[in-house]
Write a protein that holds these residues in place. Sequence first.
Motif, short mmCIF file in Angstrom:
data_model
loop_
_atom_site.label_atom_id
_atom_site.label_comp_id
_atom_site.label_asym_id
_atom_site.label_seq_id
_atom_site.Cartn_x
_atom_site.Cartn_y
_atom_site.Cartn_z
N GLU A 23 40.79 37.14 34.31
CA GLU A 23 39.45 37.62 34.66
C GLU A 23 38.69 37.91 33.39
O GLU A 23 39.21 38.55 32.47
CB GLU A 23 39.53 38.89 35.52
CG GLU A 23 39.72 38.61 36.97
CD GLU A 23 39.49 39.84 37.84
OE1 GLU A 23 39.00 40.86 37.31
OE2 GLU A 23 39.80 39.77 39.03
N ARG A 79 33.46 33.36 40.91
CA ARG A 79 32.75 34.62 40.65
C ARG A 79 33.40 35.72 41.46
O ARG A 79 33.60 35.58 42.66
CB ARG A 79 31.28 34.48 41.03
CG ARG A 79 30.54 33.52 40.13
CD ARG A 79 29.15 33.23 40.65
NE ARG A 79 28.53 32.17 39.87
CZ ARG A 79 27.67 32.37 38.89
NH1 ARG A 79 27.32 33.59 38.57
NH2 ARG A 79 27.17 31.35 38.23
N VAL A 80 33.70 36.83 40.78
CA VAL A 80 34.42 37.93 41.42
C VAL A 80 33.48 39.05 41.83
O VAL A 80 33.60 39.62 42.90
CB VAL A 80 35.53 38.47 40.48
CG1 VAL A 80 36.19 39.69 41.07
CG2 VAL A 80 36.54 37.39 40.20
N GLN A 97 36.75 34.82 37.64
CA GLN A 97 38.17 34.54 37.50
C GLN A 97 38.30 33.06 37.16
O GLN A 97 37.79 32.21 37.90
CB GLN A 97 38.88 34.85 38.82
CG GLN A 97 40.34 34.61 38.81
CD GLN A 97 40.96 34.97 40.14
OE1 GLN A 97 40.25 35.19 41.12
NE2 GLN A 97 42.26 35.04 40.19
#
Length: 125
Positions: free
Chosen positions: A35, A108-109, A121
């Motif tokens: 991440e 996209r986290v 991530q």
Amino acid sequence: MRHNVAHRKLGRVTEHRLALLRNQATALLRHERIETTITKAKELRPFVERLITVAVRGVAAGEAAGKTLQARRKVLADLQDRDVVGKLFDTIAPRFADRPGGYTRILRVGFRRGDAAEVAQIELV
């Protein structure tokens, strides 16, 4: 004007930026998923994909022409960890042998709590 300006500076001097990319590439190849911020992930993607491509071509050429050793030395110029390079050539490169590129995926986290930076991530496909 920004003609022919290839990469983002990431707010760092060149040596620091290269060290950051090398460390993140090592972590990504070791854990196969990390991440980081969106911007760093977008800069890391071509760096890692180039290393994987060199490894895949070296494994495909085989030991007959001595290309595997040459490919290992090229990768070792960017990654200092011999265990990670061994993993790249022994497990990761054969897995991507039939794939013509696109070895990584960016997801996209969300947003980081401290500074609201967008977090992504990046993982090996």
